[in-house]
Motif scaffolding. Structure first.
Motif, mmCIF file in Angstrom:
data_model
loop_
_atom_site.group_PDB
_atom_site.id
_atom_site.type_symbol
_atom_site.label_atom_id
_atom_site.label_comp_id
_atom_site.label_asym_id
_atom_site.label_seq_id
_atom_site.Cartn_x
_atom_site.Cartn_y
_atom_site.Cartn_z
ATOM 1 N N ASP A 43 0.811 -1.214 0.000
ATOM 2 C CA ASP A 43 0.000 0.000 0.000
ATOM 3 C C ASP A 43 0.844 1.263 0.000
ATOM 4 O O ASP A 43 2.067 1.233 0.183
ATOM 5 C CB ASP A 43 -0.912 0.000 1.233
ATOM 6 N N PHE A 44 0.141 2.384 -0.196
ATOM 7 C CA PHE A 44 0.772 3.705 -0.152
ATOM 8 C C PHE A 44 -0.179 4.665 0.542
ATOM 9 O O PHE A 44 -1.397 4.446 0.604
ATOM 10 C CB PHE A 44 1.114 4.200 -1.558
ATOM 11 N N ALA A 45 0.407 5.749 1.072
ATOM 12 C CA ALA A 45 -0.375 6.709 1.850
ATOM 13 C C ALA A 45 -0.950 7.827 0.991
ATOM 14 O O ALA A 45 -2.000 8.387 1.319
ATOM 15 C CB ALA A 45 0.490 7.304 2.958
ATOM 16 N N SER A 46 -0.248 8.166 -0.083
ATOM 17 C CA SER A 46 -0.596 9.348 -0.870
ATOM 18 C C SER A 46 0.017 9.195 -2.252
ATOM 19 O O SER A 46 0.792 8.255 -2.514
ATOM 20 C CB SER A 46 -0.041 10.609 -0.202
ATOM 21 N N GLU A 47 -0.281 10.142 -3.123
ATOM 22 C CA GLU A 47 0.327 10.121 -4.452
ATOM 23 C C GLU A 47 1.844 10.269 -4.356
ATOM 24 O O GLU A 47 2.589 9.566 -5.055
ATOM 25 C CB GLU A 47 -0.263 11.242 -5.311
ATOM 26 N N THR A 48 2.308 11.137 -3.487
ATOM 27 C CA THR A 48 3.754 11.319 -3.316
ATOM 28 C C THR A 48 4.402 10.044 -2.803
ATOM 29 O O THR A 48 5.467 9.625 -3.282
ATOM 30 C CB THR A 48 4.029 12.486 -2.350
ATOM 31 N N ASP A 49 3.776 9.408 -1.825
ATOM 32 C CA ASP A 49 4.298 8.163 -1.265
ATOM 33 C C ASP A 49 4.305 7.071 -2.326
ATOM 34 O O ASP A 49 5.279 6.304 -2.445
ATOM 35 C CB ASP A 49 3.443 7.748 -0.070
ATOM 36 N N MET A 50 3.246 6.992 -3.123
ATOM 37 C CA MET A 50 3.196 6.012 -4.206
ATOM 38 C C MET A 50 4.352 6.227 -5.174
ATOM 39 O O MET A 50 5.040 5.277 -5.567
ATOM 40 C CB MET A 50 1.858 6.118 -4.937
ATOM 41 N N ALA A 51 4.580 7.492 -5.575
ATOM 42 C CA ALA A 51 5.621 7.777 -6.565
ATOM 43 C C ALA A 51 7.002 7.410 -6.028
ATOM 44 O O ALA A 51 7.836 6.867 -6.770
ATOM 45 C CB ALA A 51 5.567 9.246 -6.964
ATOM 46 N N ARG A 52 7.260 7.709 -4.764
ATOM 47 C CA ARG A 52 8.554 7.329 -4.170
ATOM 48 C C ARG A 52 8.735 5.811 -4.197
ATOM 49 O O ARG A 52 9.781 5.288 -4.607
ATOM 50 C CB ARG A 52 8.650 7.809 -2.722
ATOM 51 N N MET A 76 7.191 3.603 -6.056
ATOM 52 C CA MET A 76 7.269 3.098 -7.422
ATOM 53 C C MET A 76 8.688 3.248 -7.969
ATOM 54 O O MET A 76 9.254 2.307 -8.543
ATOM 55 C CB MET A 76 6.277 3.841 -8.320
ATOM 56 N N LYS A 77 9.288 4.408 -7.825
ATOM 57 C CA LYS A 77 10.616 4.644 -8.388
ATOM 58 C C LYS A 77 11.652 3.726 -7.757
ATOM 59 O O LYS A 77 12.485 3.125 -8.456
ATOM 60 C CB LYS A 77 11.009 6.106 -8.200
ATOM 61 N N VAL A 78 11.613 3.606 -6.431
ATOM 62 C CA VAL A 78 12.584 2.750 -5.740
ATOM 63 C C VAL A 78 12.406 1.294 -6.156
ATOM 64 O O VAL A 78 13.373 0.610 -6.536
ATOM 65 C CB VAL A 78 12.439 2.901 -4.212
ATOM 66 N N SER A 79 11.186 0.803 -6.088
ATOM 67 C CA SER A 79 10.966 -0.623 -6.335
ATOM 68 C C SER A 79 11.157 -0.985 -7.802
ATOM 69 O O SER A 79 11.664 -2.069 -8.118
ATOM 70 C CB SER A 79 9.576 -1.042 -5.847
ATOM 71 N N LEU A 80 10.787 -0.082 -8.715
ATOM 72 C CA LEU A 80 10.975 -0.371 -10.134
ATOM 73 C C LEU A 80 12.457 -0.401 -10.485
ATOM 74 O O LEU A 80 12.927 -1.307 -11.188
ATOM 75 C CB LEU A 80 10.242 0.669 -10.974
ATOM 76 N N ALA A 81 13.218 0.562 -9.986
ATOM 77 C CA ALA A 81 14.653 0.595 -10.269
ATOM 78 C C ALA A 81 15.360 -0.633 -9.718
ATOM 79 O O ALA A 81 16.234 -1.216 -10.382
ATOM 80 C CB ALA A 81 15.267 1.870 -9.689
#
Length: 467
Positions: free
Chosen positions: A196-205, A207-212
């Protein structure tokens, strides 16, 4: 995919409305959960094969195969059937299994989609309960199940197709957009964790970490070194398969690394991924290759004229995009081969530790930023062959993996969730500490068995990997 009866039939008014679907997944930290999905290959146990040529072969849907197993599992209680027309193709959890589901991959790979759970200890209990549930009816049918990343023995022709409408559409379309899509469908198994994520900003962080860092996870969990009975030259042949399955919907979308990445930009990317199907009156309509964006704009497209795009259509469409980390109302980590129960649980532990603690997420971001997005995309293509020994930066992927595991351990300690024996969740990282320190991956372990005690008999892997 949503069940037809549950599909949101509201017409789509704007792309912002679609972004709001994703944003509806935002949750406060105390509501964050862990959902683990894992797949395994079925096989006919040798003592049950009246014709010895059938030993270790994949079970059919029917008779004496997957259909009977689903029915037997349902009879144990706390499951209700999921139907595709007249075929049972899965089970929905009730009671103690509420929130979970059992489903079928194209060649009968058996999948547990685990319930959203509060701790990795609960996930471990769910694993044990699922394997106990499966073993008794499977053994009565003469079947076993082994979680591996790529089928070690079977050709595509050896494997059955499950009676799922979705897969019939994909089977027809996949060869048009990549050379390995049917291999992906029939001959691969994965494990993924949904977070899960808390917010759009949290989701984006996240996503970038886990995708990389997903290629590093691919190397850690590599478990598919055989092809039709012989070493294939890859440690994760499953990951190699994904490099030429359908690149328009797979991989590491560039938009996800943008500074402005958010729900709307993901929607914009997904709208340009070709469609597979829509559902009307409980049936799937083949619209493979059509454009969702053009459909929204009211443009003529064969098969879609007369149909109004609905929210549920887009939600179904999101299940047909396959980036290495997929965004729905949660994030799905999709880069790992299926493996031993301990390793599949460790996959969940790795990402929970990295993403669910603020300090660990910041540390993982710092680690990620040591290299460019393009270097991670290149790495995605390199790690299937060399795994943790792949050169990266001034060292190897194993160096990055060791740092990831250490950060994850810190994150799990900070969560401080303990089991009945007082142990925190770091215990579920145990196999990764050994691998990161130089121990063999699962693939390397199997290759050593092949060269040693198996004397080249790859069929031994199914019984040794059996759950």
């Amino acid at each position: 995919m949503s069940n037809p009866a549950d599909q949101d039939a509201r017409p789509i008014a704007s792309t912002k409305e679609l972004a709001d679907v994703l944003a509806s997944g935002c949750k406060p930290r105390d509501s964050w959960r862990i959902g683990t999905e894992h797949e395994k290959f079925g096989f006919v146990r040798p003592e049950a094969a009246t014709d010895k040529r059938r030993a270790f072969s994949a079970p059919p849907y029917a008779p004496g195969g997957i259909e009977d197993l689903l029915n037997a599992t349902e009879r144990q209680g706390d499951w209700t059937p999921i139907w595709d027309e007249k075929a049972i193709i899965g089970l929905k959890g009730q009671g103690v299994n509420r929130g979970g589901a059992i489903s079928l991959e194209p060649a009968g790979q058996f999948e547990l989609s685990g319930a959203p759970l509060a701790s990795l200890h609960e996930t471990a209990d769910e694993f044990s309960r699922h394997f106990r549930l499966l073993r008794e009816p499977a053994r009565k049918l003469g079947l076993g199940f082994a979680p591996l990343g790529f089928h070690p023995l079977a050709s595509r022709a050896d494997l059955p197709w499950m009676p799922k409408s979705r897969y019939a559409i994909m089977r027809k379309y996949m060869p048009q957009v990549g050379s390995l899509g049917l291999d992906m469908m029939q001959r691969t198994c994965t494990v993924q964790v949904n977070l899960d994520f808390a917010s759009e900003t949290d989701m984006a962080r996240k996503m970038k970490v886990s995708l990389a860092l997903q290629p590093v996870a691919t190397a850690l969990f590599a478990n598919s070194p055989f092809y039709e009975g012989k070493p294939n030259g890859w440690l994760s042949n499953r990951a190699r398969i994904w490099t030429d399955t359908d690149n328009a919907r797979s991989g590491m979308p560039e938009i996800c690394f943008s500074d402005s990445f958010g729900f709307e930009s993901y929607v914009e990317w997904a709208l340009d991924v070709p469609m597979y199907f829509i559902v009307r009156n409980g049936r799937l309509i083949d619209v493979a290759g059509r454009s969702f964006r053009a459909w929204l704009a009211g443009e003529h497209q064969d098969g879609l004229d007369g149909f109004t795009p609905a929210i549920g259509d887009f939600e179904d469409h999101l299940t047909t995009v396959f980036p290495d980390v997929r965004l729905k109302t949660f994030l799905e980590m999709r880069g790992a081969d299926a493996g031993s129960p301990e390793m599949m649980l460790a996959q969940s532990a790795l990402w929970v530790g990295l993403l669910y603690d603020d300090a660990s997420l910041s540390a993982a971001e710092s680690l990620m930023r040591e290299h460019t997005a393009e270097s991670y995309r290149t790495l995605r293509g390199d790690v299937p062959a060399r795994g943790l020994d792949t050169p990266f930066g001034s060292g190897t992927v194993r160096d990055v993996a060791a740092r990831m595991v250490a950060i994850a351990a810190d994150g799990l300690r900070a969560r401080n969730l303990r089991d009945a024996d007082g142990r925190d969740e770091t215990l579920h990282l145990a196999p990764l500490f050994e691998i990161a320190a130089g121990g063999p991956t699962q693939a390397e372990h199997w290759l050593a068995r092949y060269e040693g005690p198996w004397a080249g008999d790859t069929s031994r892997i199914l019984l040794e990997a059996e759950i």
